[in-house]
Scaffold this motif. Structure first.
Motif, PDB file in Angstrom:
ATOM      1  N   ASP A  63       0.834  -1.210   0.000  1.00 17.77           N
ATOM      2  CA  ASP A  63       0.000   0.000   0.000  1.00 17.77           C
ATOM      3  C   ASP A  63       0.861   1.249   0.000  1.00 17.77           C
ATOM      4  O   ASP A  63       0.573   2.232  -0.686  1.00 17.77           O
ATOM      5  CB  ASP A  63      -0.892   0.037   1.248  1.00 17.77           C
ATOM      6  N   TYR A  64       1.880   1.191   0.794  1.00 15.74           N
ATOM      7  CA  TYR A  64       2.769   2.347   0.925  1.00 15.74           C
ATOM      8  C   TYR A  64       3.452   2.647  -0.416  1.00 15.74           C
ATOM      9  O   TYR A  64       3.488   3.788  -0.863  1.00 15.74           O
ATOM     10  CB  TYR A  64       3.798   2.029   2.008  1.00 15.74           C
ATOM     11  N   VAL A  65       3.944   1.602  -1.039  1.00 18.84           N
ATOM     12  CA  VAL A  65       4.633   1.785  -2.324  1.00 18.84           C
ATOM     13  C   VAL A  65       3.640   2.185  -3.415  1.00 18.84           C
ATOM     14  O   VAL A  65       3.928   3.042  -4.255  1.00 18.84           O
ATOM     15  CB  VAL A  65       5.384   0.494  -2.722  1.00 18.84           C
ATOM     16  N   GLY A 117       0.966   3.890  -3.014  1.00 23.81           N
ATOM     17  CA  GLY A 117       0.657   5.300  -2.797  1.00 23.81           C
ATOM     18  C   GLY A 117       1.712   6.199  -3.432  1.00 23.81           C
ATOM     19  O   GLY A 117       1.400   7.238  -4.008  1.00 23.81           O
ATOM     20  N   LEU A 118       2.941   5.756  -3.344  1.00 18.92           N
ATOM     21  CA  LEU A 118       4.022   6.535  -3.948  1.00 18.92           C
ATOM     22  C   LEU A 118       3.882   6.559  -5.463  1.00 18.92           C
ATOM     23  O   LEU A 118       3.991   7.615  -6.098  1.00 18.92           O
ATOM     24  CB  LEU A 118       5.379   5.952  -3.537  1.00 18.92           C
ATOM     25  N   VAL A 142       0.990   8.905  -6.476  1.00 18.21           N
ATOM     26  CA  VAL A 142       1.336  10.316  -6.376  1.00 18.21           C
ATOM     27  C   VAL A 142       2.256  10.739  -7.520  1.00 18.21           C
ATOM     28  O   VAL A 142       2.166  11.841  -8.035  1.00 18.21           O
ATOM     29  CB  VAL A 142       2.003  10.588  -5.008  1.00 18.21           C
ATOM     30  N   LEU A 143       3.127   9.828  -7.902  1.00 21.04           N
ATOM     31  CA  LEU A 143       4.084  10.144  -8.962  1.00 21.04           C
ATOM     32  C   LEU A 143       3.513   9.886 -10.348  1.00 21.04           C
ATOM     33  O   LEU A 143       4.179  10.091 -11.346  1.00 21.04           O
ATOM     34  CB  LEU A 143       5.363   9.316  -8.780  1.00 21.04           C
ATOM     35  N   SER A 162      13.612   5.415 -11.882  1.00 24.00           N
ATOM     36  CA  SER A 162      13.791   6.432 -10.845  1.00 24.00           C
ATOM     37  C   SER A 162      13.492   5.871  -9.454  1.00 24.00           C
ATOM     38  O   SER A 162      13.860   6.448  -8.449  1.00 24.00           O
ATOM     39  CB  SER A 162      12.928   7.661 -11.126  1.00 24.00           C
ATOM     40  N   LEU A 163      12.844   4.726  -9.405  1.00 21.90           N
ATOM     41  CA  LEU A 163      12.610   4.103  -8.098  1.00 21.90           C
ATOM     42  C   LEU A 163      13.700   3.094  -7.751  1.00 21.90           C
ATOM     43  O   LEU A 163      13.692   2.498  -6.680  1.00 21.90           O
ATOM     44  CB  LEU A 163      11.237   3.409  -8.059  1.00 21.90           C
ATOM     45  N   ILE A 166      13.612   3.225  -0.410  1.00 23.42           N
ATOM     46  CA  ILE A 166      12.166   2.988  -0.340  1.00 23.42           C
ATOM     47  C   ILE A 166      11.883   1.747   0.511  1.00 23.42           C
ATOM     48  O   ILE A 166      10.936   1.712   1.288  1.00 23.42           O
ATOM     49  CB  ILE A 166      11.556   2.842  -1.758  1.00 23.42           C
ATOM     50  N   LEU A 196      12.048   2.769   4.083  1.00 22.96           N
ATOM     51  CA  LEU A 196      10.866   3.530   4.473  1.00 22.96           C
ATOM     52  C   LEU A 196       9.645   2.617   4.593  1.00 22.96           C
ATOM     53  O   LEU A 196       8.843   2.749   5.522  1.00 22.96           O
ATOM     54  CB  LEU A 196      10.609   4.665   3.475  1.00 22.96           C
ATOM     55  N   ALA A 229       5.525  16.566  -8.644  1.00 21.97           N
ATOM     56  CA  ALA A 229       4.860  15.764  -7.610  1.00 21.97           C
ATOM     57  C   ALA A 229       5.738  15.541  -6.389  1.00 21.97           C
ATOM     58  O   ALA A 229       5.436  14.720  -5.532  1.00 21.97           O
ATOM     59  CB  ALA A 229       4.447  14.421  -8.202  1.00 21.97           C
ATOM     60  N   PRO A 244       3.785  16.173  -2.799  1.00 19.90           N
ATOM     61  CA  PRO A 244       2.883  15.099  -2.372  1.00 19.90           C
ATOM     62  C   PRO A 244       3.614  13.765  -2.161  1.00 19.90           C
ATOM     63  O   PRO A 244       3.229  12.981  -1.291  1.00 19.90           O
ATOM     64  CB  PRO A 244       1.862  14.983  -3.509  1.00 19.90           C
ATOM     65  N   HIS A 262       3.507  11.843   1.298  1.00 21.94           N
ATOM     66  CA  HIS A 262       3.061  10.455   1.408  1.00 21.94           C
ATOM     67  C   HIS A 262       4.087   9.600   2.154  1.00 21.94           C
ATOM     68  O   HIS A 262       3.747   8.819   3.045  1.00 21.94           O
ATOM     69  CB  HIS A 262       2.824   9.862   0.016  1.00 21.94           C
ATOM     70  N   ILE A 300       5.000   6.787   7.776  1.00 21.32           N
ATOM     71  CA  ILE A 300       5.910   6.229   8.782  1.00 21.32           C
ATOM     72  C   ILE A 300       5.758   6.863  10.159  1.00 21.32           C
ATOM     73  O   ILE A 300       6.470   6.495  11.083  1.00 21.32           O
ATOM     74  CB  ILE A 300       7.396   6.336   8.339  1.00 21.32           C
ATOM     75  N   VAL A 309      15.182   9.380  -2.051  1.00 18.47           N
ATOM     76  CA  VAL A 309      14.013   9.207  -2.914  1.00 18.47           C
ATOM     77  C   VAL A 309      13.685  10.519  -3.624  1.00 18.47           C
ATOM     78  O   VAL A 309      13.437  10.542  -4.836  1.00 18.47           O
ATOM     79  CB  VAL A 309      12.794   8.694  -2.120  1.00 18.47           C
ATOM     80  N   SER A 347      15.918  11.170  -6.444  1.00 15.41           N
ATOM     81  CA  SER A 347      15.726  10.225  -7.526  1.00 15.41           C
ATOM     82  C   SER A 347      14.464  10.477  -8.348  1.00 15.41           C
ATOM     83  O   SER A 347      14.421  10.190  -9.531  1.00 15.41           O
ATOM     84  CB  SER A 347      15.696   8.816  -6.925  1.00 15.41           C
ATOM     85  N   ILE A 348      13.448  11.029  -7.718  1.00 15.67           N
ATOM     86  CA  ILE A 348      12.193  11.230  -8.439  1.00 15.67           C
ATOM     87  C   ILE A 348      12.074  12.623  -9.027  1.00 15.67           C
ATOM     88  O   ILE A 348      10.973  13.102  -9.302  1.00 15.67           O
ATOM     89  CB  ILE A 348      10.961  10.940  -7.551  1.00 15.67           C
TER      90      ILE A 348
END
Lengths: 217, 77
Positions: free
Chosen positions: A78-80, A82-83, A86-87, A113-114, A125, A128, B2, B5, B9, B14, B60, B63-64
């Motif tokens: 879920d966390y990933v 969500g990322l 958003v992206l 990029s991930l 990631i 996190l 982005a 956000p 997120h 966390i 992160v 990187s993004i």
């Protein structure tokens, strides 16, 4: 940065990667284990419950049962996800439990990029996501994240590096020192060395310059 | 972009007090930076042992698409 050594997971949900590294030195020769079949293991007791040593892989100290492990991978997924949302990135996310470890795999188009250079973003990631799991469950997680098959590919590359080192050690009877690697990368190499007769490996130095020495047994 | 956000997120996921997370993008002459504010009880989590977590967040962001964007975790809510 504090020096990563064997210490406990920060209350915030620590991350394992470093401590693996720390533990690695002492266990390197012992751990055949990895995400693979829980196998012969690191000299017991290194890792605290829930710890996720990549290298010093301890057998199964996660107290977690399969359901809890799956729940960990769901939280992380879920966390990933969500990322990615958003992206505005496309990717299919799979959550699973593999060899006793919660895993999240993301596959799809352009996910570089991930992943980042040598997987640096992937590791970030993952760290996190482990914290996200910790916050929701109260237990540290050994979650593994893979994006775009990076870990699989890298594991194969590192197996080749390991085989090359083994050949050199056997040929010359001298130790061979490899380049600095991340905890994950070192583990990939240790796994191959440990499965090979006549050579042993151990890690030396401090992160981020921790590196493997391969020696004749 | 982005970035904001995304960072929001990542941080909200966390901490114990996600509703108290504030991320601000500041664009000044000296460059861009993002200021992250969290509940005081979550500060340690967001920074992490030896700054690990803050470092992961920065990794992160860089990187993004946030190369050159600083990430500051602000110590006062």
């Amino acid at each position: 940065m504090t020096v990563p050594s064997v210490e406990d997971p920060p209350p915030g949900g620590a991350d394992p990667a470093e401590r693996d590294a720390a533990a690695a030195g002492s266990t390197a020769s012992g751990d055949t284990a990895d995400e693979g079949p829980a196998s012969a293991d690191a000299p017991a007791g290194e890792a605290a419950p829930g710890e996720a040593p990549e290298e010093a892989e301890a057998p199964d100290q996660d107290a977690a049962d399969p359901e809890e492990l799956f729940q960990q991978s769901e939280i992380a997924a879920d966390y990933v996800e969500g990322l990615l949302d958003v992206l505005d990135m496309d990717g299919d996310i799979d959550e699973l439990v593999s060899n006793g470890r919660p895993m999240v795999e993301v596959v799809g188009g352009d996910l570089q990029s991930l992943v980042g250079q040598r997987g640096a973003t992937l590791e970030a990631i993952q760290e996190l996501a482990r914290l996200a799991v910790f916050r929701q469950t109260g237990y540290p997680s050994r979650l593994l994240l893979d994006v775009g098959g990076y870990r699989t590919t890298r594991r194969n590359e590192l197996a080749a590096v390991a085989r090359n080192a083994i050949e050199r050690v056997k040929e010359h009877g001298q130790p061979v020192r490899l380049d600095p690697m991340s905890a994950f990368e070192r583990k990939c190499v240790h796994d191959v060395i440990n499965a090979t007769e006549g050579v042993v490996s151990e890690s030396e130095g401090e992160e981020p310059n921790r590196r493997i020495m391969v020696r004749p047994e | 972009m982005a970035l904001k956000p995304a960072l929001e997120h990542l941080v909200k996921g966390i901490v114990d007090h996600p509703d108290d997370v504030r991320v601000r993008l500041v664009d000044s002459r000296r460059g861009k930076r993002m200021e992250v504010r969290v509940h005081p009880d979550d500060l340690g989590t967001v920074i992490g042992r030896g700054g690990r977590t803050a470092k992961a967040l920065r990794q992160v962001v860089t990187s993004i698409g946030g190369r050159g964007v600083r990430v500051d975790i602000i110590d006062a809510y």
